[in-house]
Design an enzyme around this catalytic site. Structure first.
Site, PDB file in Angstrom:
ATOM      1  N   ASP A 111       9.878 -17.606   1.141  1.00 61.37           N
ATOM      2  CA  ASP A 111       9.778 -16.523   0.266  1.00 61.37           C
ATOM      3  C   ASP A 111      11.063 -16.621  -0.243  1.00 61.37           C
ATOM      4  O   ASP A 111      11.910 -16.170  -0.032  1.00 61.37           O
ATOM      5  CB  ASP A 111      10.207 -14.822   1.317  1.00 61.37           C
ATOM      6  CG  ASP A 111       9.414 -14.200   1.234  1.00 61.37           C
ATOM      7  OD1 ASP A 111       8.305 -14.248  -0.293  1.00 61.37           O
ATOM      8  OD2 ASP A 111       9.158 -13.192   2.167  1.00 61.37           O
TER       9      ASP A 111
ATOM     10  N   CYS B 241     -13.191  -6.708  -1.788  1.00 63.90           N
ATOM     11  CA  CYS B 241     -12.922  -5.224  -1.263  1.00 63.90           C
ATOM     12  C   CYS B 241     -14.439  -4.599  -1.407  1.00 63.90           C
ATOM     13  O   CYS B 241     -13.983  -3.378  -1.648  1.00 63.90           O
ATOM     14  CB  CYS B 241     -11.490  -5.240  -2.253  1.00 63.90           C
ATOM     15  SG  CYS B 241     -10.086  -5.872  -2.182  1.00 63.90           S
TER      16      CYS B 241
ATOM     17  N   CYS C 229     -14.430  -0.133  -1.869  1.00 63.93           N
ATOM     18  CA  CYS C 229     -12.989   0.537  -1.048  1.00 63.93           C
ATOM     19  C   CYS C 229     -12.121   0.760  -1.912  1.00 63.93           C
ATOM     20  O   CYS C 229     -11.921  -0.955  -2.269  1.00 63.93           O
ATOM     21  CB  CYS C 229     -12.988  -0.255  -0.141  1.00 63.93           C
ATOM     22  SG  CYS C 229     -12.146  -0.006   1.416  1.00 63.93           S
TER      23      CYS C 229
ATOM     24  N   CYS D  68      -6.854   1.418   0.406  1.00 64.32           N
ATOM     25  CA  CYS D  68      -5.458   0.944   0.263  1.00 64.32           C
ATOM     26  C   CYS D  68      -5.060   2.083  -0.696  1.00 64.32           C
ATOM     27  O   CYS D  68      -3.421   2.231  -1.084  1.00 64.32           O
ATOM     28  CB  CYS D  68      -5.136  -0.571   0.107  1.00 64.32           C
ATOM     29  SG  CYS D  68      -5.864  -0.988  -1.716  1.00 64.32           S
TER      30      CYS D  68
ATOM     31  N   CYS E 105      -1.529   5.460  -0.376  1.00 62.51           N
ATOM     32  CA  CYS E 105      -0.299   5.014  -0.523  1.00 62.51           C
ATOM     33  C   CYS E 105       0.656   6.695  -1.318  1.00 62.51           C
ATOM     34  O   CYS E 105       0.476   7.239  -2.016  1.00 62.51           O
ATOM     35  CB  CYS E 105      -0.627   4.038  -2.509  1.00 62.51           C
ATOM     36  SG  CYS E 105       1.460   4.197  -2.364  1.00 62.51           S
TER      37      CYS E 105
ATOM     38  N   CYS F 116       6.246   1.378  -5.186  1.00 63.95           N
ATOM     39  CA  CYS F 116       6.458   1.573  -3.605  1.00 63.95           C
ATOM     40  C   CYS F 116       7.404   1.838  -2.559  1.00 63.95           C
ATOM     41  O   CYS F 116       8.606   0.872  -2.896  1.00 63.95           O
ATOM     42  CB  CYS F 116       6.465   0.002  -3.708  1.00 63.95           C
ATOM     43  SG  CYS F 116       5.843  -0.793  -2.219  1.00 63.95           S
TER      44      CYS F 116
ATOM     45  N   CYS G 250      -6.729  -0.970   5.685  1.00 62.70           N
ATOM     46  CA  CYS G 250      -7.264  -1.843   5.110  1.00 62.70           C
ATOM     47  C   CYS G 250      -8.489  -1.881   6.582  1.00 62.70           C
ATOM     48  O   CYS G 250      -8.231  -2.737   7.592  1.00 62.70           O
ATOM     49  CB  CYS G 250      -7.178  -2.512   4.929  1.00 62.70           C
ATOM     50  SG  CYS G 250      -7.943  -4.463   4.634  1.00 62.70           S
TER      51      CYS G 250
END
Length: 356
Positions: free
Chosen positions: A142, A197, A200, A203, A207, A223, A257
């Site tokens: 990162d 996925c 589905c 998620c 949100c 976000c 999830c």
């Protein structure tokens, strides 16, 4: 290449490296080539749409982010490694459902993962180099222009899901990623080509701020993780009520999830919650002066937002909490804070409680 490497079986060597990685606390290691052309095109479209917001660094460094050999010349393989971080702290859903509690993303409740994972990666790289007597190895966590999820997908560690997280079918998504760039021509692992996925979209539906433009596409400007961590200024008043009690990051798209039913708690003690931050009250955190904040966040990723944004985020959460005299009194004590940013969000919170 040295005679030692030429005489060795690359497959056997890779299995040895996987064993060393496991000894260092990594849950999985995969090897990929450096072809990220598909992901480069996606990144360019995403940046052109402006979804990065203030994260201008996402567009810096030219093509180095999507072309590993330009970041580290000579690179022909990338080792992607997974380290799980799900801890034994308070149940996150219970904390989220209590508007007087502060929700902090689970990944940051313990010690800063950057240092821990980077140190383990460096140790692994040195062990490989010592075993072979040569080679080029650069470790990243990162901290550089690296498309870590794209590389991990190519290394078979999982698929980039509708929530843009990497999901592993055996471990969910509660894990950190790290990479080692190398010129060692190891055999590559089969890339993850299927996205499991299905139909589905839990998620996307969950949100709080509707940050997903669609499946696999996130507008970071909406976000909550971006707003509470990356965004430095005033938060859009229209988004503040939607943030609830989330003061640092957001895990909603992971919590719903279904693949995370396979996630196992980590055995890494440094990832366990510190200072009760997994289940702390908003008023308690808002009462911390800067010295207390500095002491309680030492060695934590929480440090990256600074004390000013810490108070900004808490003021929003207090504005979203149920009315109480204690909350109004706490907010009034911050009305004259030296930071105009803090003042603005405190005034908003007081208005929410009809106390401005």
């Amino acid at each position: 290449m040295t005679d030692k490497l030429l005489a060795s079986d690359h497959g056997d060597l890779l299995e040895e490296i996987r064993g060393w990685a496991q000894e260092l606390g990594f849950s999985q290691l995969g090897v990929s080539d450096i072809n990220l052309a598909e992901h480069e095109e996606y990144l360019e479209r995403w940046l052109a749409a402006g979804y990065q917001g203030e994260m201008q660094w996402m567009g810096d460094h030219g093509k180095k982010r999507s072309r590993p050999e330009e970041l580290v010349p000579g690179t022909c393989r990338v080792l992607s490694l997974r380290m799980d971080y799900l801890n034994d702290g308070a149940d996150p859903l219970t904390v989220l459902e209590d508007p007087n509690k502060a929700y902090i993303a689970r990944y940051t409740l313990g010690r800063d993962y950057h240092k821990l994972v980077r140190k383990r990666l460096a140790t692994l790289a040195k062990r490989i180099e010592g075993h072979l007597g040569r080679g080029q190895y650069r470790a990243f966590v990162d901290s550089a222009p690296v498309l870590e999820r794209a590389l991990a997908e190519r290394a078979g560690l999982g698929w980039i899901a509708k929530n843009t997280m990497l999901i592993n079918q055996d471990a969910g998504s509660w894990f950190f990623l790290g990479e080692i760039y190398t010129d060692l021509p190891l055999p590559v692992d089969p890339p993850q080509v299927s996205k499991h996925c299905g139909t589905c979209q839990a998620c996307i539906d969950i949100c709080p701020t509707n940050a997903f433009v669609g499946p696999f596409e996130l507008d970071a400007r909406r976000c909550i993780s971006y707003l509470t961590i990356e965004h430095k200024g005033s938060i859009d008043p229209e988004l503040r009520p939607l943030m609830g009690n989330r003061i640092f990051g957001c895990d909603d798209c992971q919590l719903v999830c279904p693949w995370n039913k396979f996630a196992e708690p980590t055995t890494e003690q440094d990832f366990q919650p510190r200072h009760g931050l997994d289940n702390q009250g908003l008023l308690e955190l808002f009462s911390w002066n800067e010295e207390t904040w500095a002491a309680r966040t030492e060695g934590s990723a929480l440090r990256r937002i600074g004390y000013e944004r810490w108070l900004r985020n808490l003021a929003i959460a207090l504005g979203n909490a149920p009315y109480s005299l204690a909350i109004v009194d706490a907010l009034r004590q911050r009305e004259s804070h030296p930071s105009e940013l803090v003042q603005e969000h405190v005034r908003w919170a007081l208005q929410r409680h009809g106390a401005e």
